[in-house]
Write a protein that holds these residues in place. Structure first.
Motif, short mmCIF file in Angstrom:
data_model
loop_
_atom_site.label_atom_id
_atom_site.label_comp_id
_atom_site.label_asym_id
_atom_site.label_seq_id
_atom_site.Cartn_x
_atom_site.Cartn_y
_atom_site.Cartn_z
N UNK A 125 -8.95 8.84 -5.51
CA UNK A 125 -8.62 7.63 -5.94
C UNK A 125 -7.37 7.77 -6.96
N UNK A 126 -7.55 8.51 -7.99
CA UNK A 126 -6.39 8.73 -8.91
C UNK A 126 -5.15 9.13 -8.19
N UNK A 127 -5.24 9.95 -7.03
CA UNK A 127 -3.90 10.46 -6.45
C UNK A 127 -3.62 9.29 -5.77
N UNK A 128 -4.23 7.85 -5.24
CA UNK A 128 -3.50 7.18 -4.54
C UNK A 128 -2.80 6.28 -5.49
N UNK A 147 -3.58 0.76 12.63
CA UNK A 147 -2.20 1.29 12.71
C UNK A 147 -1.47 0.49 11.30
N UNK A 148 -1.10 1.20 10.48
CA UNK A 148 -0.98 0.89 9.34
C UNK A 148 0.59 0.31 9.42
N UNK A 149 1.24 0.29 10.46
CA UNK A 149 2.64 -0.45 10.73
C UNK A 149 2.35 -2.10 10.89
N UNK A 204 0.46 9.20 0.84
CA UNK A 204 1.81 9.07 1.64
C UNK A 204 1.58 7.63 2.36
N UNK A 205 0.43 7.23 3.01
CA UNK A 205 0.22 6.01 3.39
C UNK A 205 0.57 4.93 2.25
N UNK A 222 3.49 1.82 2.37
CA UNK A 222 3.12 0.41 2.28
C UNK A 222 3.81 -0.19 0.73
N UNK A 223 3.84 0.71 0.02
CA UNK A 223 4.47 0.25 -1.49
C UNK A 223 6.00 0.04 -1.02
N UNK A 224 6.60 0.90 -0.37
CA UNK A 224 8.07 0.84 -0.12
C UNK A 224 8.25 -0.45 0.80
N UNK A 225 7.14 -1.00 1.57
CA UNK A 225 7.41 -2.34 2.31
C UNK A 225 7.05 -3.43 1.27
N UNK A 226 6.58 -3.31 0.12
CA UNK A 226 6.60 -4.53 -0.89
C UNK A 226 5.06 -4.82 -1.25
N UNK A 227 4.02 -3.66 -0.52
CA UNK A 227 2.52 -3.93 -0.62
C UNK A 227 1.96 -3.25 -1.86
N UNK A 228 1.42 -3.85 -2.95
CA UNK A 228 0.86 -3.01 -4.00
C UNK A 228 -0.48 -3.16 -4.17
N UNK A 229 -1.36 -3.93 -3.30
CA UNK A 229 -2.72 -4.13 -3.44
C UNK A 229 -3.26 -3.46 -2.06
#
Length: 263
Positions: A253-256, A197-199, A224-225, A229-236
């Motif tokens: 990969x490029x699309x992500x 669960x990505x939450x 979308x995932x 996660x980026x909006x939650x402050x995660x970029x890795x």
């Protein structure tokens, strides 16, 4: 649900005992400390933007065989062309069908920093990782004592190996922080049940200390995932199954890798 993690750890104990008979720890340690030029794994996680650790993964205990004819060199090359920040290669054979050979083939095919993805419960495996020319190793808080985690982080520093310290609970984060971990992998997958669960990462990232760098692991299926996660402050992000299953891993990969200005 069977506790996969307990089974895997028992298997590792047997594997390490067998490996020590073939090559004593003193000899592996000696080889491990031969100076090697490491590729900067942590350094790439500190870069701005979306950084993806692209994983080479043949199978898993929960999904079975994911990619039976996987060519690690081809995937490593495609991941590099697709803009990956680093590579992750499974070296566990019984449960994930990985191997040292997969790791070596990927390393020869790409110039990216590489993490050995396995269940490390012994200093022997850390010495092994150095000899394998890994740039980083995975340390899973849940299968290590506080003393082991601290000692293994110290050993990694001596060997100039970066460490991705994996957590799944608030208690895990506390243990990782006490041990001085900097790069924190928040696993969205419960390793006992393998439910995902990505939450989990979204809810836990705020618990990290200033200066710690989060990496979201598991269950990331598309842009979308990543955006969530980026909006939650995660970029890795560590992404395996969805990349391996993609018809065109490089394009997927490029699309992500989302533009930074969106955030």
């Amino acid at each position: 649900m069977t506790d996969f993690l307990s089974k895997i750890v028992e298997q590792k104990k047997q594997e390490i005992a067998a490996a020590q008979k073939r090559l004593p720890e003193t000899q592996v340690r000696e080889q491990a400390f031969i100076p090697r030029k490491r590729r900067g794994f942590l350094k790439n996680m500190e870069r701005p933007g979306t950084n993806i650790i692209a994983e080479i993964k043949r199978a898993s205990p929960s999904k079975g065989v994911i990619c039976p004819d996987l060519n690690p060199a081809r995937y490593a090359s495609q991941y590099e062309q697709g803009g990956a920040a680093a590579l992750s290669v499974l070296t566990d054979t019984p449960y994930f069908q990985g191997s040292f050979e997969d790791f070596k083939a990927a390393r020869e095919a790409a110039g990216l920093p590489m993490i050995r993805k396995d269940f490390l419960i012994s200093s022997y495996q850390i010495y092994e990782s150095s000899v394998l020319e890994a740039d980083a190793v995975l340390l899973i808080v849940r299968i290590l004592s506080a003393e082991q985690l601290r000692d293994y982080l110290s050993l990694c520093a001596e060997l100039e190996l970066d460490a991705l310290v994996e957590v799944h609970s608030e208690e895990d984060i506390e243990a990782a922080s006490r041990a001085g971990a900097k790069l924190i992998g928040i696993n969205n997958r419960n390793l006992s049940s393998f439910e995902t669960n990505i939450e989990t990462a979204i809810n836990m990232v705020s618990l990290l200390e200033p200066g710690q760098i989060p990496v979201a692991e598991s269950g990331i299926r598309g842009p979308e995932d990543v955006q969530k996660l980026r909006q939650a402050g995660i970029r890795n992000f560590l992404i395996g199954e969805s990349l391996v299953r993609a018809s065109d891993p490089r394009a997927f990969l490029k699309s992500l890798i989302l533009d930074d200005h969106v955030f």
